[in-house]
Enzyme design. Structure first.
Site, PDB file in Angstrom:
ATOM      1  N   LYS A   1      -2.769 -22.060   7.523  1.00  0.00           N
ATOM      2  CA  LYS A   1      -2.845 -22.661   6.366  1.00  0.00           C
ATOM      3  C   LYS A   1      -1.386 -22.761   5.691  1.00  0.00           C
ATOM      4  O   LYS A   1      -1.014 -23.939   5.328  1.00  0.00           O
ATOM      5  CB  LYS A   1      -3.802 -22.063   5.195  1.00  0.00           C
ATOM      6  CG  LYS A   1      -5.139 -21.902   5.868  1.00  0.00           C
ATOM      7  CD  LYS A   1      -6.075 -21.424   4.470  1.00  0.00           C
ATOM      8  CE  LYS A   1      -5.773 -20.039   4.080  1.00  0.00           C
ATOM      9  NZ  LYS A   1      -6.352 -18.917   5.202  1.00  0.00           N
TER      10      LYS A   1
ATOM     11  N   ARG B   1     -11.576 -19.590  -3.024  1.00  0.00           N
ATOM     12  CA  ARG B   1     -12.157 -18.502  -1.973  1.00  0.00           C
ATOM     13  C   ARG B   1     -13.669 -18.074  -2.124  1.00  0.00           C
ATOM     14  O   ARG B   1     -14.361 -17.452  -1.503  1.00  0.00           O
ATOM     15  CB  ARG B   1     -11.324 -17.217  -1.575  1.00  0.00           C
ATOM     16  CG  ARG B   1     -10.426 -17.447  -0.533  1.00  0.00           C
ATOM     17  CD  ARG B   1      -9.426 -16.183  -0.609  1.00  0.00           C
ATOM     18  NE  ARG B   1      -8.964 -15.504   0.440  1.00  0.00           N
ATOM     19  CZ  ARG B   1      -7.558 -16.058   0.908  1.00  0.00           C
ATOM     20  NH1 ARG B   1      -6.989 -16.675   0.200  1.00  0.00           N
ATOM     21  NH2 ARG B   1      -7.073 -15.273   2.034  1.00  0.00           N
TER      22      ARG B   1
ATOM     23  N   ARG C   1       2.161 -11.502  13.286  1.00  0.00           N
ATOM     24  CA  ARG C   1       2.764 -11.924  12.043  1.00  0.00           C
ATOM     25  C   ARG C   1       3.176 -10.567  11.390  1.00  0.00           C
ATOM     26  O   ARG C   1       4.207 -10.777  10.521  1.00  0.00           O
ATOM     27  CB  ARG C   1       1.814 -12.740  11.163  1.00  0.00           C
ATOM     28  CG  ARG C   1       2.289 -13.174   9.732  1.00  0.00           C
ATOM     29  CD  ARG C   1       1.403 -14.233   9.062  1.00  0.00           C
ATOM     30  NE  ARG C   1       0.395 -13.721   8.283  1.00  0.00           N
ATOM     31  CZ  ARG C   1      -0.604 -14.405   7.793  1.00  0.00           C
ATOM     32  NH1 ARG C   1      -0.533 -15.663   7.677  1.00  0.00           N
ATOM     33  NH2 ARG C   1      -1.468 -13.635   7.055  1.00  0.00           N
TER      34      ARG C   1
ATOM     35  N   ARG D   1       4.086  -7.906   5.627  1.00  0.00           N
ATOM     36  CA  ARG D   1       2.728  -7.647   5.016  1.00  0.00           C
ATOM     37  C   ARG D   1       2.110  -6.393   5.421  1.00  0.00           C
ATOM     38  O   ARG D   1       1.624  -6.455   6.553  1.00  0.00           O
ATOM     39  CB  ARG D   1       2.037  -8.912   5.048  1.00  0.00           C
ATOM     40  CG  ARG D   1       2.569  -9.990   4.014  1.00  0.00           C
ATOM     41  CD  ARG D   1       1.758 -11.308   4.253  1.00  0.00           C
ATOM     42  NE  ARG D   1       0.298 -11.252   3.980  1.00  0.00           N
ATOM     43  CZ  ARG D   1      -0.560 -12.206   4.167  1.00  0.00           C
ATOM     44  NH1 ARG D   1      -0.240 -13.360   4.276  1.00  0.00           N
ATOM     45  NH2 ARG D   1      -1.742 -11.938   3.738  1.00  0.00           N
TER      46      ARG D   1
ATOM     47  N   ARG E   1     -10.653  -8.176   5.861  1.00  0.00           N
ATOM     48  CA  ARG E   1     -10.440  -9.673   5.381  1.00  0.00           C
ATOM     49  C   ARG E   1     -11.355 -10.627   5.999  1.00  0.00           C
ATOM     50  O   ARG E   1     -11.761 -11.423   5.428  1.00  0.00           O
ATOM     51  CB  ARG E   1      -8.952  -9.845   5.467  1.00  0.00           C
ATOM     52  CG  ARG E   1      -8.220  -9.348   4.725  1.00  0.00           C
ATOM     53  CD  ARG E   1      -6.731  -8.951   4.967  1.00  0.00           C
ATOM     54  NE  ARG E   1      -5.830 -10.490   5.014  1.00  0.00           N
ATOM     55  CZ  ARG E   1      -4.789 -10.571   5.975  1.00  0.00           C
ATOM     56  NH1 ARG E   1      -4.477  -9.600   6.585  1.00  0.00           N
ATOM     57  NH2 ARG E   1      -4.281 -11.823   5.952  1.00  0.00           N
TER      58      ARG E   1
HETATM   59  P1  ADP Z   1      -4.514 -14.918   4.564  1.00  0.00           P
HETATM   60  O1  ADP Z   1      -5.349 -16.117   4.542  1.00  0.00           O
HETATM   61  O2  ADP Z   1      -3.637 -14.927   5.606  1.00  0.00           O
HETATM   62  O3  ADP Z   1      -5.726 -13.763   4.304  1.00  0.00           O
HETATM   63  P2  ADP Z   1      -3.444 -15.345   1.805  1.00  0.00           P
HETATM   64  O4  ADP Z   1      -1.913 -14.904   1.739  1.00  0.00           O
HETATM   65  O5  ADP Z   1      -4.056 -16.387   1.504  1.00  0.00           O
HETATM   66  O6  ADP Z   1      -3.591 -14.516   2.961  1.00  0.00           O
HETATM   67  O7  ADP Z   1      -4.095 -14.007   1.027  1.00  0.00           O
HETATM   68  C1  ADP Z   1      -3.926 -12.630   0.925  1.00  0.00           C
HETATM   69  C2  ADP Z   1      -4.641 -11.948  -0.210  1.00  0.00           C
HETATM   70  O8  ADP Z   1      -4.608 -12.433  -1.336  1.00  0.00           O
HETATM   71  C3  ADP Z   1      -6.318 -11.994   0.366  1.00  0.00           C
HETATM   72  O9  ADP Z   1      -6.510 -11.202   1.306  1.00  0.00           O
HETATM   73  C4  ADP Z   1      -6.939 -11.759  -1.060  1.00  0.00           C
HETATM   74  O10 ADP Z   1      -6.898 -10.384  -1.253  1.00  0.00           O
HETATM   75  C5  ADP Z   1      -5.985 -12.336  -1.978  1.00  0.00           C
HETATM   76  N1  ADP Z   1      -6.177 -13.482  -2.340  1.00  0.00           N
HETATM   77  C6  ADP Z   1      -5.473 -14.806  -2.211  1.00  0.00           C
HETATM   78  N2  ADP Z   1      -6.001 -16.079  -2.535  1.00  0.00           N
HETATM   79  C7  ADP Z   1      -7.230 -15.570  -3.107  1.00  0.00           C
HETATM   80  C8  ADP Z   1      -8.350 -16.053  -3.775  1.00  0.00           C
HETATM   81  N3  ADP Z   1      -8.354 -17.240  -4.030  1.00  0.00           N
HETATM   82  N4  ADP Z   1      -9.327 -15.155  -4.358  1.00  0.00           N
HETATM   83  C9  ADP Z   1      -9.132 -14.079  -4.590  1.00  0.00           C
HETATM   84  N5  ADP Z   1      -8.209 -13.168  -3.923  1.00  0.00           N
HETATM   85  C10 ADP Z   1      -7.128 -14.129  -3.154  1.00  0.00           C
END
Ligand code: ADP
Length: 190
Positions: free
Chosen positions: A14, A89, A128, A134, A146
């Site tokens: 994404k 999400r 990654r 991270r 996750r």
């Molecule tokens: P990825 O899609 O690789 O898991 P992101 O950078 O989108 O990584 O998100 C990292 C973390 O941030 C998620 O695992 C979650 O804990 C938190 N997070 C991100 N976006 C949201 C959201 N819309 N609602 C709740 N938690 C979120």
């Protein structure tokens, strides 16, 4: 306005594809993960709170996430459109986003969902981790969590947009350029 929800499991690409699309379409990129990480590295109150969830591979609570996203949208009201990356999400987030956009006299144009199977996702996230630093990418147990949270809480958001006839699935396997071309094609046929 062109408002895109770029959707997909962790590691689907994404972030990479958002960078391409914002350039091409002049959209504002709102990545909730990036915003949380920015706050974490600056030790803000929001960052400290978010960290306690992110480091376990859990979602940050809806109320916190929705308020943060609302602030960001309202600060960028004059944008040509948005790419929402990592948001919504949950169904509650999707509803809040619809209401917010309605207040601004606009709406989501499309959900583009990158589809990648689970073993490929795990491989990508471990790779990654070597460059991203991270912590949530480096630990297989957190990655598994996750992906599980994605299946249980996030995947149902697809139906929310399917019901509005806005869902488009995109094959997320192939070169970065190939996948950008598939996304472009879906956007041009809107
Ligand atoms: P990825 O899609 O690789 O898991 P992101 O950078 O989108 O990584 O998100 C990292 C973390 O941030 C998620 O695992 C979650 O804990 C938190 N997070 C991100 N976006 C949201 C959201 N819309 N609602 C709740 N938690 C979120």
């Amino acid at each position: 306005m062109l408002n895109i929800v770029l959707f997909g499991p962790p590691g689907a690409g994404k972030g990479t594809q958002s960078e391409r699309l914002i350039e091409k379409y002049g959209l504002k990129h709102l990545s909730t993960g990036d915003i949380f990480r920015y706050n974490m590295s600056n030790n803000t109150e929001l960052g400290v709170l978010a960290k306690s969830f992110i480091e376990k591979g859990q979602l940050v609570p809806d109320e916190v996430t929705i308020n943060m996203l609302k602030d960001q949208v309202l600060q960028n009201k004059d944008a040509k459109g948005f790419i929402f990356d990592g948001f919504p999400r949950t169904n509650a987030q999707a509803e809040a986003l619809d209401n917010l956009l309605q207040d601004l006299n606009t709406e989501i144009s499309v959900m583009l969902a990158l589809e990648v199977e689970e073993n490929e996702l795990k491989d990508r996230l471990m790779k990654r981790a070597e460059v991203s630093g991270r912590a949530d990418d480096a630990d297989p147990a957190i990655i598994a969590n996750r992906i599980e949270v994605y299946r249980k809480e996030t995947e149902p958001v697809k139906s929310f947009y399917q019901a509005q006839d806005k869902f488009v699935g995109i094959d997320g396997i192939g070169s970065i350029d190939d996948i950008t071309a598939r996304l472009d094609k879906a956007i041009s046929s809107l």
